[in-house]
Enzyme design. Structure first.
Site, short mmCIF file in Angstrom:
data_model
loop_
_atom_site.label_atom_id
_atom_site.label_comp_id
_atom_site.label_asym_id
_atom_site.label_seq_id
_atom_site.Cartn_x
_atom_site.Cartn_y
_atom_site.Cartn_z
N GLU A 145 13.45 56.73 62.78
CA GLU A 145 13.83 57.97 62.10
C GLU A 145 13.33 59.12 62.96
O GLU A 145 12.62 58.92 63.95
CB GLU A 145 13.27 58.01 60.68
CG GLU A 145 13.97 57.03 59.75
CD GLU A 145 13.53 57.17 58.31
OE1 GLU A 145 13.83 58.19 57.69
OE2 GLU A 145 12.86 56.25 57.80
N HIS A 262 15.69 68.05 53.44
CA HIS A 262 16.26 66.92 54.17
C HIS A 262 17.64 67.32 54.66
O HIS A 262 18.44 67.84 53.90
CB HIS A 262 16.36 65.71 53.23
CG HIS A 262 16.59 64.41 53.96
ND1 HIS A 262 17.78 64.13 54.60
CD2 HIS A 262 15.79 63.34 54.16
CE1 HIS A 262 17.69 62.92 55.15
NE2 HIS A 262 16.49 62.42 54.90
N ARG A 308 12.99 67.23 61.04
CA ARG A 308 13.88 67.58 59.93
C ARG A 308 14.15 69.07 59.78
O ARG A 308 15.25 69.48 59.46
CB ARG A 308 13.24 67.11 58.62
CG ARG A 308 13.50 65.70 58.37
CD ARG A 308 12.91 65.23 57.10
NE ARG A 308 13.09 63.78 57.14
CZ ARG A 308 12.65 62.95 56.24
NH1 ARG A 308 11.98 63.41 55.20
NH2 ARG A 308 12.86 61.67 56.35
N HIS A 369 13.66 68.15 49.43
CA HIS A 369 13.40 66.70 49.46
C HIS A 369 11.97 66.32 49.13
O HIS A 369 11.73 65.34 48.42
CB HIS A 369 13.77 66.20 50.85
CG HIS A 369 13.63 64.73 51.05
ND1 HIS A 369 14.31 63.81 50.28
CD2 HIS A 369 12.89 64.01 51.94
CE1 HIS A 369 14.00 62.58 50.68
NE2 HIS A 369 13.13 62.67 51.68
N ARG A 404 6.37 66.79 57.10
CA ARG A 404 6.05 65.36 57.03
C ARG A 404 6.91 64.55 58.00
O ARG A 404 8.13 64.74 58.07
CB ARG A 404 6.29 64.85 55.61
CG ARG A 404 6.07 63.37 55.44
CD ARG A 404 6.21 62.97 53.99
NE ARG A 404 7.51 63.24 53.47
CZ ARG A 404 8.55 62.40 53.54
NH1 ARG A 404 8.41 61.21 54.11
NH2 ARG A 404 9.71 62.72 53.03
#
Ligand code: SIN
Length: 547
Positions: A145, A262, A308, A369, A404
């Site tokens: 990811e 997100h 992100r 998110h 994060r």
């Protein structure tokens, strides 16, 4: 509030926040309210609450209370997986470095080390308890990811890691522990005397009655708050009740300006947003704009796997530039059978809207998110209130910093819930026989006639429009002024209490966003577009002035 650079004095800020956010708890005698005692009270039944309950039930009577059905939690909806440094060639130090880099300068490094190191045992323990993570030839498979340097993320049933984790923990907590569960029971406020917490007041929704649970230690594991935003990947339960309760009770709240958006949730006009896991991009999907251009290469060298916040702002810029509603995920070049096996839920959900992910472009947009900030805790889950511990999304150890790293949230949850449970056992309080408790809630004018749904929608729209992905002082001040117009709603029902919590938290997030005059991680200020380490390499912490 610990600091202010927004033109208002700290005192004014503090008064504005304290004038609202009033507590439901006042002088009252325990004899006048139904109550029960327990050793450990745990609020929330996602991975954090369940894992904490498994631990505390080894030490004493544990009561786990959830406002919904057991099994309905943010955890259940997690798709991507769990990041853990056990793949061949990976190292704890690599995972630590990637986490710190994503956190954009303000992660709490000792907490990151604890998470990454202890996370390995927590994950292996889950496997031992029956978690069926995806394997090939008997070996765990890892996906990639954004902002991870390598394949590091284990997953289950393709894109249903959260569901598998929740199921395993529910089974373990039910079969192998003495923990007791109470569902459909809404936590209204914490019971405190000075800086000690002795449990909470609840609304029993089935019987429409308030009651108290008095406990030697209380663990808040009540999940996130992204329902504050009009568009979110979170389920309807994410109204931030634990944060709001803790703030009202005098907890220090840290990093409240850092809300993660997100980049890819399914965009169908009028339908709720549905997460399209970052793992889809990790497996090779690319993002196209309205003109069919693979635009992310223009924004970041990592293209679709950039952090992100970078991808989210790029999508916003592209859709604004081309005056369109969404961009598109393109999986058409990937092996169609593999994609359907790898992402069965995403595939099915899209098919429900007539989109075959192996043949059609998937329309996506950005959604709120995850909350990086929350109740300030140390690495043992301790808050500034004695007897109160927090873990999972509601807590802020500083492990995520300003942004994060993908799939670190379940890892964080597993690690710090066990730590919180152990320190809760060490710090058990002697409970008083007489406790300060409720204002007479049942005499309040009912909130039914206050058009809760309408106020809730308008707050969510306001937060999205003014306190969203791109912020500036004017918009934030407008939001503060707008939020200030809502009087506290004197709730009586779960929906009413949730709305009051959303109001309290919207104010808090907006203030924090106004105070931080720089851009860092998920917090982007168009009027302060650079990261400013000289002034802002630090955390913003609020604490409510107590009545
Ligand atoms: C995702 O699957 O993209 C979400 C995982 C996460 O939020 O870490």
């Amino acid at each position: 509030m610990s600091q202010s650079q927004n033109g208002m004095t700290p005192l004014e800020d503090d008064l504005m926040l304290s004038r609202h956010c009033s507590r439901y708890i006042m002088d009252f005698d325990l004899e006048q309210i139904p109550h029960m005692y327990t050793d450990f009270l745990i609020i929330g039944a996602g991975a954090a609450g369940l894992r904490a309950a498994i631990e505390t039930s080894r030490y004493g009577k544990t009561l786990l209370v959830t406002k919904d059905e057991l099994g309905e939690s943010n955890t259940t909806h997690a798709q991507g997986g769990i990041a853990v440094a056990i793949n061949v060639g990976d190292q704890v130090s690599y995972h630590v470095e990637d986490t710190l880099k994503a956190g954009d300068g303000i992660c709490n490094e000792p907490a990151v080390k604890v998470m990454v190191e202890e996370g390995i045992d927590r994950v292996l323990e889950l496997v031992q308890w029956g978690a069926n993570f995806d394997r090939q030839n008997d070996k765990l498979v890892f996906t990639k990811e954004a902002a991870h340097r390598m394949r590091r993320i284990i997953h289950a049933k393709g894109d249903a890691t959260g569901e598998e984790t929740e199921d395993v923990l529910i089974r373990k907590a039910s079969d192998d522990s003495e923990a007791q569960f109470m569902d459909r029971t809404f936590a209204v406020d914490l019971i405190t005397i000075k800086d000690h917490c002795y449990g909470a007041i609840f609304l029993d929704e089935k019987r429409e009655k308030f009651f108290a649970i008095i406990s030697q230690a209380t663990i808040l594991a009540s999940g996130g708050l992204c329902l504050l935003y009009r568009y979110t990947t979170n389920p309807d339960i994410s109204t931030g009740d634990g944060y709001a309760m803790a703030y009202r009770a005098g907890c220090e709240m840290m990093d409240m300006e850092f809300v993660q958006f997100h980049p890819t949730s399914l965009y169908i006009n009028g339908a709720p947003r549905f997460l399209i896991s970052e793992a889809v991009r990790g497996e090779g999907a690319v993002l196209l704009n309205e003109d069919g251009e693979r635009f992310m290469k223009r924004y970041h060298e990592l293209a679709e796997l950039a952090p992100r916040d970078v991808v989210s702002r790029a999508i916003l810029e592209e859709t604004t530039k081309t005056n369109t509603e969404c961009v598109y995920l393109d999986l058409r070049h990937l092996d169609s059978e593999l994609i359907k096996i790898r992402f069965p839920n995403i595939s099915e959900r899209c098919l429900g809207y007539g989109i075959d992910i192996s043949k059609d472009l998937v329309p996506v947009q950005v959604s709120a998110h995850f909350m990086m900030g929350g109740i300030k805790t140390n690495e043992d889950g301790e808050t500034n209130l004695k007897g109160l511990y927090a873990c999972g999304e509601v807590a802020c150890t500083g492990v995520h910093g300003a942004n994060r790293l993908a799939s670190n949230s379940l890892l964080e949850t597993l690690v710090f819930s066990v730590r919180a449970a152990n320190s809760a056992n060490q710090g058990r309080l002697e409970v008083p026989q007489k406790v300060l408790t409720l204002k007479n809630i049942s005499n309040q004018k009912t909130d039914k006639d206050q058009n809760i749904a309408k106020i809730r929608n308008s707050i969510r729209k306001l937060m999205w429009d003014k306190v969203g992905i791109i912020r500036n002082a004017d918009a934030l001040k407008q939001a503060i002024s707008h939020l200030g117009k809502y009087v506290d709603i004197k709730p009586k029902t779960r929906e009413g209490f949730e709305l009051q919590n959303m109001l309290d938290l919207s104010r808090l997030i907006t203030y924090a966003a106004l105070v931080r005059q720089e851009s860092r991680g998920a917090h982007y200020r168009s009027d302060f577009p650079e990261r400013d380490d000289k002034l802002w390499n630090r955390h913003i912490t609020f604490r409510r002035r107590m009545d």
